[in-house]
Motif scaffolding. Sequence first.
Motif, PDB file in Angstrom:
ATOM      1  N   GLU A   1       3.394  -0.972   4.069  1.00  0.00           N
ATOM      2  CA  GLU A   1       3.072   0.397   3.692  1.00  0.00           C
ATOM      3  C   GLU A   1       4.323   1.092   3.165  1.00  0.00           C
ATOM      4  O   GLU A   1       5.397   0.990   3.773  1.00  0.00           O
ATOM      5  CB  GLU A   1       2.557   1.191   4.890  1.00  0.00           C
ATOM      6  CG  GLU A   1       1.200   0.752   5.400  1.00  0.00           C
ATOM      7  CD  GLU A   1       0.717   1.642   6.539  1.00  0.00           C
ATOM      8  OE1 GLU A   1      -0.507   1.771   6.682  1.00  0.00           O
ATOM      9  OE2 GLU A   1       1.562   2.201   7.266  1.00  0.00           O
ATOM     10  N   TYR A   2       4.186   1.809   2.066  1.00  0.00           N
ATOM     11  CA  TYR A   2       5.238   2.674   1.567  1.00  0.00           C
ATOM     12  C   TYR A   2       4.928   4.102   2.014  1.00  0.00           C
ATOM     13  O   TYR A   2       3.840   4.628   1.743  1.00  0.00           O
ATOM     14  CB  TYR A   2       5.338   2.593   0.050  1.00  0.00           C
ATOM     15  CG  TYR A   2       5.782   1.230  -0.448  1.00  0.00           C
ATOM     16  CD1 TYR A   2       6.944   0.644   0.045  1.00  0.00           C
ATOM     17  CD2 TYR A   2       5.040   0.530  -1.393  1.00  0.00           C
ATOM     18  CE1 TYR A   2       7.353  -0.611  -0.400  1.00  0.00           C
ATOM     19  CE2 TYR A   2       5.447  -0.715  -1.849  1.00  0.00           C
ATOM     20  CZ  TYR A   2       6.599  -1.282  -1.348  1.00  0.00           C
ATOM     21  OH  TYR A   2       6.998  -2.524  -1.773  1.00  0.00           O
TER      22      TYR A   2
ATOM     23  N   ALA B   1       5.555  12.123  -5.477  1.00  0.00           N
ATOM     24  CA  ALA B   1       6.793  11.483  -5.942  1.00  0.00           C
ATOM     25  C   ALA B   1       6.835  10.019  -5.531  1.00  0.00           C
ATOM     26  O   ALA B   1       7.238   9.149  -6.315  1.00  0.00           O
ATOM     27  CB  ALA B   1       8.008  12.232  -5.387  1.00  0.00           C
ATOM     28  N   LEU B   2       6.420   9.735  -4.297  1.00  0.00           N
ATOM     29  CA  LEU B   2       6.369   8.351  -3.821  1.00  0.00           C
ATOM     30  C   LEU B   2       5.436   7.524  -4.695  1.00  0.00           C
ATOM     31  O   LEU B   2       5.770   6.406  -5.116  1.00  0.00           O
ATOM     32  CB  LEU B   2       5.888   8.318  -2.376  1.00  0.00           C
ATOM     33  CG  LEU B   2       5.647   6.928  -1.781  1.00  0.00           C
ATOM     34  CD1 LEU B   2       6.964   6.202  -1.546  1.00  0.00           C
ATOM     35  CD2 LEU B   2       4.851   7.028  -0.474  1.00  0.00           C
ATOM     36  N   PHE B   3       4.268   8.067  -4.975  1.00  0.00           N
ATOM     37  CA  PHE B   3       3.302   7.367  -5.819  1.00  0.00           C
ATOM     38  C   PHE B   3       3.873   7.073  -7.197  1.00  0.00           C
ATOM     39  O   PHE B   3       3.785   5.945  -7.697  1.00  0.00           O
ATOM     40  CB  PHE B   3       2.024   8.199  -5.945  1.00  0.00           C
ATOM     41  CG  PHE B   3       1.113   7.760  -7.054  1.00  0.00           C
ATOM     42  CD1 PHE B   3       0.421   6.559  -6.968  1.00  0.00           C
ATOM     43  CD2 PHE B   3       0.962   8.541  -8.195  1.00  0.00           C
ATOM     44  CE1 PHE B   3      -0.409   6.140  -8.002  1.00  0.00           C
ATOM     45  CE2 PHE B   3       0.128   8.135  -9.222  1.00  0.00           C
ATOM     46  CZ  PHE B   3      -0.561   6.923  -9.128  1.00  0.00           C
TER      47      PHE B   3
ATOM     48  N   VAL C   1       0.839  -1.201   0.000  1.00  0.00           N
ATOM     49  CA  VAL C   1       0.000   0.000   0.000  1.00  0.00           C
ATOM     50  C   VAL C   1       0.872   1.249   0.000  1.00  0.00           C
ATOM     51  O   VAL C   1       1.789   1.378   0.817  1.00  0.00           O
ATOM     52  CB  VAL C   1      -0.926   0.013   1.235  1.00  0.00           C
ATOM     53  CG1 VAL C   1      -1.757   1.283   1.265  1.00  0.00           C
ATOM     54  CG2 VAL C   1      -1.815  -1.221   1.258  1.00  0.00           C
ATOM     55  N   ILE C   2       0.577   2.185  -0.898  1.00  0.00           N
ATOM     56  CA  ILE C   2       1.257   3.481  -0.913  1.00  0.00           C
ATOM     57  C   ILE C   2       0.409   4.459  -0.119  1.00  0.00           C
ATOM     58  O   ILE C   2      -0.730   4.757  -0.483  1.00  0.00           O
ATOM     59  CB  ILE C   2       1.429   4.008  -2.352  1.00  0.00           C
ATOM     60  CG1 ILE C   2       2.060   2.942  -3.256  1.00  0.00           C
ATOM     61  CG2 ILE C   2       2.276   5.282  -2.349  1.00  0.00           C
ATOM     62  CD1 ILE C   2       2.055   3.333  -4.730  1.00  0.00           C
ATOM     63  N   CYS C   3       0.944   4.971   0.986  1.00  0.00           N
ATOM     64  CA  CYS C   3       0.215   5.930   1.821  1.00  0.00           C
ATOM     65  C   CYS C   3       0.497   7.342   1.311  1.00  0.00           C
ATOM     66  O   CYS C   3       1.661   7.775   1.284  1.00  0.00           O
ATOM     67  CB  CYS C   3       0.645   5.792   3.278  1.00  0.00           C
ATOM     68  SG  CYS C   3       0.201   4.191   3.990  1.00  0.00           S
TER      69      CYS C   3
ATOM     70  N   ALA D   1       3.338  -1.593  -6.255  1.00  0.00           N
ATOM     71  CA  ALA D   1       2.361  -1.714  -5.169  1.00  0.00           C
ATOM     72  C   ALA D   1       0.999  -2.077  -5.742  1.00  0.00           C
ATOM     73  O   ALA D   1       0.816  -2.175  -6.962  1.00  0.00           O
ATOM     74  CB  ALA D   1       2.289  -0.415  -4.375  1.00  0.00           C
ATOM     75  N   ASP D   2       0.030  -2.255  -4.845  1.00  0.00           N
ATOM     76  CA  ASP D   2      -1.308  -2.696  -5.257  1.00  0.00           C
ATOM     77  C   ASP D   2      -2.388  -1.638  -5.052  1.00  0.00           C
ATOM     78  O   ASP D   2      -3.452  -1.709  -5.666  1.00  0.00           O
ATOM     79  CB  ASP D   2      -1.717  -3.935  -4.439  1.00  0.00           C
ATOM     80  CG  ASP D   2      -0.668  -5.029  -4.467  1.00  0.00           C
ATOM     81  OD1 ASP D   2      -0.294  -5.440  -5.579  1.00  0.00           O
ATOM     82  OD2 ASP D   2      -0.219  -5.454  -3.387  1.00  0.00           O
ATOM     83  N   LEU D   3      -2.118  -0.666  -4.180  1.00  0.00           N
ATOM     84  CA  LEU D   3      -3.190   0.227  -3.755  1.00  0.00           C
ATOM     85  C   LEU D   3      -2.602   1.525  -3.200  1.00  0.00           C
ATOM     86  O   LEU D   3      -1.535   1.520  -2.583  1.00  0.00           O
ATOM     87  CB  LEU D   3      -4.012  -0.456  -2.657  1.00  0.00           C
ATOM     88  CG  LEU D   3      -5.234   0.282  -2.101  1.00  0.00           C
ATOM     89  CD1 LEU D   3      -6.377   0.236  -3.113  1.00  0.00           C
ATOM     90  CD2 LEU D   3      -5.682  -0.350  -0.785  1.00  0.00           C
ATOM     91  N   CYS D   4      -3.316   2.637  -3.391  1.00  0.00           N
ATOM     92  CA  CYS D   4      -3.016   3.890  -2.704  1.00  0.00           C
ATOM     93  C   CYS D   4      -4.045   4.098  -1.597  1.00  0.00           C
ATOM     94  O   CYS D   4      -5.235   3.796  -1.775  1.00  0.00           O
ATOM     95  CB  CYS D   4      -3.086   5.067  -3.668  1.00  0.00           C
ATOM     96  SG  CYS D   4      -1.556   5.377  -4.546  1.00  0.00           S
TER      97      CYS D   4
END
Length: 267
Positions: free
Chosen positions: A149-150, A61-63, A50-52, A70-73
């Motif tokens: 989590e990222y 930038a993280l996204f 998961v990207i938080c 990843a699979d989800l924001c």
Amino acid sequence: MCECKETLDYWIESKKAYQKITIETPRSKRKILVELYNCDIDYLKNVKKVICIHPANHSVALFLKMKDKADLCLYCHPLLAKETSKDFVISYTQKFNYPLVILTRIENIEDLCRENGCPTRFRRWCTRMFKIEPIRLFYKTFIPSGVIEYIGIQKFHSKERSEINPELIEDAKSQKRYKIYREMPIFHESEEYNTEIMEEAKINPYSDSVRGYNRYGCYLCPFAGKKYYEQLKVVDTETYKRCNELMDIASEKTGSRYYYYRKSKIM
């Protein structure tokens, strides 16, 4: 109407891939609104990474760096943040039709301030109620086996952040029966990196920030410096008045107005 709102309306109309669900905490029965974009409940069952995110440049930038890994924001929308924050998150993730979940507490911010008092550096009920509790409940309700989590924290943000371990470790939100791990993939990158990768993706920075350069989120925050509130009083009078109203309400129990900066009484 802002550009990001038009993007959201167009995307929902064309894709028809939007769903609202309400869940509640088992003990306190506090309700959380779960908004699903470009995914459904069945998809969530297989999510592992998961990207938080939120509106800040480092989150964008993280996204952009991690979206293919990843699979989800996931975005937790605080009741102390402007609605345009939510619109912007939707805009930049749905530019790529990316699976996104937004969590929002279904409560009145005035009532929460009366109940809990002023959020302070030592009583961060806002973080617990707007982020930690909703995230835990969401994960345990829809994602069966724990997550990684990222997080978009970067070393240059502050001295305190520079001392954080960016490697894959168990997160403080993790519990005995549900494990949450975290990693910080852009920890060593700079603000120049953030803006460059955004320019490449043709994503403009969030235009409605009230917290100055590289500062985003809640308009009322105990960690916002005195200069922020001094600037806010000049450039965004309505938001500054709103902060004062909420601080007055949150101080009702004690009978004495609480100030973050008592000498100047700027807030």
